[in-house]
Design a protein around this motif. Structure first.
Motif, PDB file in Angstrom:
ATOM      1  N   HIS A 164      -9.801 -40.453 -15.245  1.00 21.86           N
ATOM      2  CA  HIS A 164      -8.716 -40.853 -14.352  1.00 21.86           C
ATOM      3  C   HIS A 164      -7.584 -39.830 -14.311  1.00 21.86           C
ATOM      4  O   HIS A 164      -6.787 -39.835 -13.383  1.00 21.86           O
ATOM      5  CB  HIS A 164      -8.165 -42.227 -14.764  1.00 21.86           C
ATOM      6  CG  HIS A 164      -9.192 -43.300 -14.631  1.00 21.86           C
ATOM      7  ND1 HIS A 164      -9.532 -43.872 -13.441  1.00 21.86           N
ATOM      8  CD2 HIS A 164      -9.997 -43.873 -15.563  1.00 21.86           C
ATOM      9  CE1 HIS A 164     -10.471 -44.778 -13.619  1.00 21.86           C
ATOM     10  NE2 HIS A 164     -10.775 -44.791 -14.903  1.00 21.86           N
ATOM     11  N   ASP A 165      -7.520 -38.954 -15.300  1.00 26.54           N
ATOM     12  CA  ASP A 165      -6.508 -37.912 -15.333  1.00 26.54           C
ATOM     13  C   ASP A 165      -6.937 -36.790 -14.382  1.00 26.54           C
ATOM     14  O   ASP A 165      -8.039 -36.241 -14.513  1.00 26.54           O
ATOM     15  CB  ASP A 165      -6.362 -37.371 -16.760  1.00 26.54           C
ATOM     16  CG  ASP A 165      -5.327 -36.284 -16.845  1.00 26.54           C
ATOM     17  OD1 ASP A 165      -4.136 -36.609 -16.932  1.00 26.54           O
ATOM     18  OD2 ASP A 165      -5.728 -35.095 -16.797  1.00 26.54           O
ATOM     19  N   SER A 166      -6.095 -36.440 -13.425  1.00 25.20           N
ATOM     20  CA  SER A 166      -6.477 -35.474 -12.396  1.00 25.20           C
ATOM     21  C   SER A 166      -6.769 -34.087 -12.975  1.00 25.20           C
ATOM     22  O   SER A 166      -7.695 -33.409 -12.530  1.00 25.20           O
ATOM     23  CB  SER A 166      -5.414 -35.385 -11.310  1.00 25.20           C
ATOM     24  OG  SER A 166      -4.169 -34.983 -11.853  1.00 25.20           O
ATOM     25  N   GLN A 167      -5.994 -33.640 -13.973  1.00 28.94           N
ATOM     26  CA  GLN A 167      -6.252 -32.333 -14.574  1.00 28.94           C
ATOM     27  C   GLN A 167      -7.576 -32.333 -15.332  1.00 28.94           C
ATOM     28  O   GLN A 167      -8.342 -31.380 -15.246  1.00 28.94           O
ATOM     29  CB  GLN A 167      -5.110 -31.940 -15.498  1.00 28.94           C
ATOM     30  CG  GLN A 167      -3.849 -31.580 -14.744  1.00 28.94           C
ATOM     31  CD  GLN A 167      -2.713 -31.234 -15.672  1.00 28.94           C
ATOM     32  OE1 GLN A 167      -2.612 -31.756 -16.777  1.00 28.94           O
ATOM     33  NE2 GLN A 167      -1.829 -30.363 -15.221  1.00 28.94           N
ATOM     34  N   ALA A 168      -7.848 -33.396 -16.086  1.00 29.28           N
ATOM     35  CA  ALA A 168      -9.113 -33.494 -16.809  1.00 29.28           C
ATOM     36  C   ALA A 168     -10.282 -33.564 -15.833  1.00 29.28           C
ATOM     37  O   ALA A 168     -11.325 -32.939 -16.040  1.00 29.28           O
ATOM     38  CB  ALA A 168      -9.109 -34.710 -17.723  1.00 29.28           C
ATOM     39  N   LYS A 169     -10.097 -34.309 -14.774  1.00 26.89           N
ATOM     40  CA  LYS A 169     -11.159 -34.457 -13.776  1.00 26.89           C
ATOM     41  C   LYS A 169     -11.461 -33.116 -13.109  1.00 26.89           C
ATOM     42  O   LYS A 169     -12.623 -32.768 -12.882  1.00 26.89           O
ATOM     43  CB  LYS A 169     -10.764 -35.495 -12.741  1.00 26.89           C
ATOM     44  CG  LYS A 169     -11.913 -35.929 -11.872  1.00 26.89           C
ATOM     45  CD  LYS A 169     -11.524 -37.147 -11.052  1.00 26.89           C
ATOM     46  CE  LYS A 169     -12.775 -37.860 -10.639  1.00 26.89           C
ATOM     47  NZ  LYS A 169     -12.620 -39.265 -10.471  1.00 26.89           N
ATOM     48  N   GLU A 170     -10.414 -32.342 -12.817  1.00 23.71           N
ATOM     49  CA  GLU A 170     -10.615 -31.037 -12.194  1.00 23.71           C
ATOM     50  C   GLU A 170     -11.362 -30.087 -13.129  1.00 23.71           C
ATOM     51  O   GLU A 170     -12.241 -29.347 -12.710  1.00 23.71           O
ATOM     52  CB  GLU A 170      -9.264 -30.431 -11.808  1.00 23.71           C
ATOM     53  CG  GLU A 170      -9.375 -29.121 -11.074  1.00 23.71           C
ATOM     54  CD  GLU A 170      -8.011 -28.588 -10.662  1.00 23.71           C
ATOM     55  OE1 GLU A 170      -7.829 -27.361 -10.725  1.00 23.71           O
ATOM     56  OE2 GLU A 170      -7.137 -29.399 -10.293  1.00 23.71           O
ATOM     57  N   LEU A 228     -15.797 -28.184 -31.296  1.00 18.99           N
ATOM     58  CA  LEU A 228     -15.378 -29.222 -30.352  1.00 18.99           C
ATOM     59  C   LEU A 228     -13.883 -29.112 -30.114  1.00 18.99           C
ATOM     60  O   LEU A 228     -13.133 -28.715 -30.999  1.00 18.99           O
ATOM     61  CB  LEU A 228     -15.693 -30.613 -30.907  1.00 18.99           C
ATOM     62  CG  LEU A 228     -17.154 -30.902 -31.240  1.00 18.99           C
ATOM     63  CD1 LEU A 228     -17.277 -32.268 -31.889  1.00 18.99           C
ATOM     64  CD2 LEU A 228     -18.017 -30.821 -29.999  1.00 18.99           C
ATOM     65  N   SER A 229     -13.450 -29.498 -28.924  1.00 10.19           N
ATOM     66  CA  SER A 229     -12.021 -29.435 -28.628  1.00 10.19           C
ATOM     67  C   SER A 229     -11.417 -30.813 -28.402  1.00 10.19           C
ATOM     68  O   SER A 229     -10.214 -30.923 -28.216  1.00 10.19           O
ATOM     69  CB  SER A 229     -11.773 -28.550 -27.408  1.00 10.19           C
ATOM     70  OG  SER A 229     -12.468 -29.055 -26.296  1.00 10.19           O
ATOM     71  N   SER A 230     -12.242 -31.853 -28.409  1.00 12.90           N
ATOM     72  CA  SER A 230     -11.725 -33.193 -28.166  1.00 12.90           C
ATOM     73  C   SER A 230     -12.144 -34.145 -29.268  1.00 12.90           C
ATOM     74  O   SER A 230     -13.310 -34.170 -29.656  1.00 12.90           O
ATOM     75  CB  SER A 230     -12.258 -33.734 -26.831  1.00 12.90           C
ATOM     76  OG  SER A 230     -11.828 -32.932 -25.770  1.00 12.90           O
ATOM     77  N   GLY A 231     -11.186 -34.926 -29.743  1.00 11.67           N
ATOM     78  CA  GLY A 231     -11.497 -35.913 -30.772  1.00 11.67           C
ATOM     79  C   GLY A 231     -10.233 -36.506 -31.352  1.00 11.67           C
ATOM     80  O   GLY A 231      -9.121 -36.168 -30.940  1.00 11.67           O
ATOM     81  N   GLY A 232     -10.408 -37.395 -32.294  1.00  7.81           N
ATOM     82  CA  GLY A 232      -9.275 -38.034 -32.932  1.00  7.81           C
ATOM     83  C   GLY A 232      -9.738 -39.047 -33.969  1.00  7.81           C
ATOM     84  O   GLY A 232     -10.932 -39.224 -34.192  1.00  7.81           O
ATOM     85  N   VAL A 233      -8.781 -39.690 -34.593  1.00  2.00           N
ATOM     86  CA  VAL A 233      -9.074 -40.714 -35.601  1.00  2.00           C
ATOM     87  C   VAL A 233      -8.284 -41.970 -35.281  1.00  2.00           C
ATOM     88  O   VAL A 233      -7.287 -41.933 -34.557  1.00  2.00           O
ATOM     89  CB  VAL A 233      -8.756 -40.236 -37.037  1.00  2.00           C
ATOM     90  CG1 VAL A 233      -9.633 -39.070 -37.444  1.00  2.00           C
ATOM     91  CG2 VAL A 233      -7.298 -39.867 -37.173  1.00  2.00           C
ATOM     92  N   TRP A 257     -13.200 -30.927 -16.093  1.00  4.10           N
ATOM     93  CA  TRP A 257     -14.450 -31.404 -16.694  1.00  4.10           C
ATOM     94  C   TRP A 257     -15.223 -32.398 -15.831  1.00  4.10           C
ATOM     95  O   TRP A 257     -16.262 -32.894 -16.236  1.00  4.10           O
ATOM     96  CB  TRP A 257     -14.172 -32.062 -18.053  1.00  4.10           C
ATOM     97  CG  TRP A 257     -13.674 -31.102 -19.062  1.00  4.10           C
ATOM     98  CD1 TRP A 257     -14.382 -30.094 -19.658  1.00  4.10           C
ATOM     99  CD2 TRP A 257     -12.371 -31.039 -19.607  1.00  4.10           C
ATOM    100  NE1 TRP A 257     -13.588 -29.405 -20.528  1.00  4.10           N
ATOM    101  CE2 TRP A 257     -12.335 -29.974 -20.521  1.00  4.10           C
ATOM    102  CE3 TRP A 257     -11.200 -31.785 -19.417  1.00  4.10           C
ATOM    103  CZ2 TRP A 257     -11.204 -29.633 -21.241  1.00  4.10           C
ATOM    104  CZ3 TRP A 257     -10.075 -31.431 -20.140  1.00  4.10           C
ATOM    105  CH2 TRP A 257     -10.081 -30.371 -21.038  1.00  4.10           C
ATOM    106  N   GLY A 258     -14.731 -32.690 -14.655  1.00  5.96           N
ATOM    107  CA  GLY A 258     -15.323 -33.741 -13.838  1.00  5.96           C
ATOM    108  C   GLY A 258     -16.731 -33.497 -13.336  1.00  5.96           C
ATOM    109  O   GLY A 258     -17.400 -34.413 -12.888  1.00  5.96           O
ATOM    110  N   THR A 259     -17.206 -32.263 -13.408  1.00  3.18           N
ATOM    111  CA  THR A 259     -18.565 -31.980 -12.942  1.00  3.18           C
ATOM    112  C   THR A 259     -19.576 -31.956 -14.079  1.00  3.18           C
ATOM    113  O   THR A 259     -20.770 -31.823 -13.843  1.00  3.18           O
ATOM    114  CB  THR A 259     -18.621 -30.619 -12.215  1.00  3.18           C
ATOM    115  OG1 THR A 259     -18.209 -29.599 -13.121  1.00  3.18           O
ATOM    116  CG2 THR A 259     -17.730 -30.640 -10.990  1.00  3.18           C
ATOM    117  N   GLN A 260     -19.128 -32.069 -15.321  1.00  2.00           N
ATOM    118  CA  GLN A 260     -20.018 -32.007 -16.483  1.00  2.00           C
ATOM    119  C   GLN A 260     -20.165 -33.396 -17.092  1.00  2.00           C
ATOM    120  O   GLN A 260     -19.192 -34.136 -17.196  1.00  2.00           O
ATOM    121  CB  GLN A 260     -19.438 -31.064 -17.543  1.00  2.00           C
ATOM    122  CG  GLN A 260     -19.181 -29.665 -17.035  1.00  2.00           C
ATOM    123  CD  GLN A 260     -18.298 -28.875 -17.983  1.00  2.00           C
ATOM    124  OE1 GLN A 260     -17.648 -29.414 -18.849  1.00  2.00           O
ATOM    125  NE2 GLN A 260     -18.266 -27.567 -17.785  1.00  2.00           N
TER     126      GLN A 260
END
Length: 145
Positions: A119-125, A18-23, A127-130
């Protein structure tokens, strides 16, 4: 560091990088969260389990984790062929002994993340289709080498 989720529902065990997460804290409890694509086999396995582990690896294991980043298969030999050593926690969860840190979690929240939620434009570009799924788990144990 590289992060991997490992989950077992009593019948099968699987893992994914995984590449996304946190505590942090949620609902007055220490928690860890992670995000995975809904289409991955690991997501359906997490849905059928009550707990899981998040493991962290040094750069020496990058090739192993990269190899399993986009795996969508249910190959029964994948764990055996991974080059990692499967272990069982005292609560019955699975992890790999090569990790420098293991966080054991009890699933608290599973939430689908629809593209409109980005809402983040880079994230949306990117990952926005998945369709993704976010899991928040109460931290039960942490082991550090």
């Amino acid at each position: 560091d590289q992060m991997m989720i490992t989950v077992s529902n009593g019948q099968e065990t699987d893992f994914a990088t995984l590449s996304s997460g946190g505590v942090g804290y949620a609902f007055s409890k220490p928690v860890a969260f992670c995000i995975t694509e809904s289409g991955k086999h690991i997501a359906s396995l997490i849905e059928s389990a009550s707990s899981y582990t998040l493991s962290f690896y040094t750069e020496a294991y990058r090739d192993v984790l990269d190899k399993n980043k986009d795996n969508r298969s249910k190959d029964p030999d994948r764990i055996q062929n991974s080059g990692l050593t499967l272990i069982t926690t005292s609560n019955g969860n699975k992890a790999f002994s090569e990790a420098w840190m293991i966080i054991e979690c009890r699933k608290m929240v599973s939430q689908s993340l629809i593209p409109e939620a980005l809402h983040d434009s880079q994230a949306k570009e990117k990952w926005g289709t998945q369709l993704h799924k976010m899991y928040i788990g109460e931290i039960l144990n942490v082991w550090v080498k």
